[in-house]
Design an enzyme around this catalytic site. Structure first.
Site, PDB file in Angstrom:
ATOM      1  N   HIS A 149       0.781  -1.269   0.195  1.00  0.00           N
ATOM      2  CA  HIS A 149      -0.065  -0.001  -0.253  1.00  0.00           C
ATOM      3  C   HIS A 149       0.975   1.215   0.086  1.00  0.00           C
ATOM      4  O   HIS A 149       2.183   1.354   0.520  1.00  0.00           O
ATOM      5  CB  HIS A 149      -0.753   0.283   1.514  1.00  0.00           C
ATOM      6  CG  HIS A 149      -1.799  -1.067   1.071  1.00  0.00           C
ATOM      7  ND1 HIS A 149      -3.282  -1.192   2.335  1.00  0.00           N
ATOM      8  CD2 HIS A 149      -2.205  -2.054   0.556  1.00  0.00           C
ATOM      9  CE1 HIS A 149      -3.429  -2.108   1.366  1.00  0.00           C
ATOM     10  NE2 HIS A 149      -3.604  -2.745   0.733  1.00  0.00           N
TER      11      HIS A 149
ATOM     12  N   GLU B  86       1.362   3.908   1.519  1.00  0.00           N
ATOM     13  CA  GLU B  86       1.583   4.278   3.542  1.00  0.00           C
ATOM     14  C   GLU B  86       3.477   3.351   3.438  1.00  0.00           C
ATOM     15  O   GLU B  86       3.999   3.512   4.002  1.00  0.00           O
ATOM     16  CB  GLU B  86      -0.034   3.513   3.927  1.00  0.00           C
ATOM     17  CG  GLU B  86      -1.040   4.983   4.159  1.00  0.00           C
ATOM     18  CD  GLU B  86      -1.781   3.899   3.413  1.00  0.00           C
ATOM     19  OE1 GLU B  86      -1.274   3.458   2.450  1.00  0.00           O
ATOM     20  OE2 GLU B  86      -2.904   4.413   4.035  1.00  0.00           O
TER      21      GLU B  86
END
Length: 151
Positions: free
Chosen positions: A55, A57
């Site tokens: 992801h 992040e």
């Protein structure tokens, strides 16, 4: 030099647009240090990297950790176009990120207060300041258009 939350979010949105062109869900993230310098920026990459943890992040946490030679990132702010999921929120807590600024909330799996609140949980050893809704309409439109085109 610190820019505004909107300025950093627009940079995260640019990352999201770039990965959307590659067939990834359009989520972008930018990690900024305490002085406002960008440490890392990335878009979602689980499809391209064949990695369910890639992801946006997590990608910026990995890049910044390598850059700083430290898995702890105190004093940093994460700008992300979609509210982090439980996996990402947990990683952000462990990294000791100070602040998360997200654009669109995720009522289905958002872990910064929408579906869960891992970033403010007293059960964990670190809490993160959270600000939502920065450039929300732009991010939500990007996500809606991406999924509409795939149906």
């Amino acid at each position: 030099m610190w820019l505004s939350d909107e300025d950093y979010m627009r940079r995260a949105l640019a990352c999201a647009r770039q990965v959307a062109e590659q067939g990834e869900v359009p989520v972008g993230a930018v990690l900024v240090d305490a002085d406002g310098a960008v440490l890392a920026e990335a878009g979602n990459a689980p499809i391209g990297r064949h990695d369910p943890t890639a992801h946006a992040e997590v990608c910026v946490l990995r890049d910044a950790g390598r850059k700083l030679a430290n898995y702890r990132l105190p004093g940093t702010t994460l700008y992300v176009t979609l509210e982090p999921c439980p996996m990402c929120a947990g990683a952000l807590v462990h990294a000791r990120v100070k602040r998360i600024v997200y654009a669109a909330g995720d009522p289905r799996v958002g872990a910064c207060g929408s579906a869960f609140d891992l970033t403010g949980s007293s059960a964990l050893n670190h809490r993160i300041e959270v600000v939502g809704g920065v450039c929300e309409e732009e991010s939500a439109s990007l996500l809606k258009a991406f999924f509409a085109a795939r149906r």
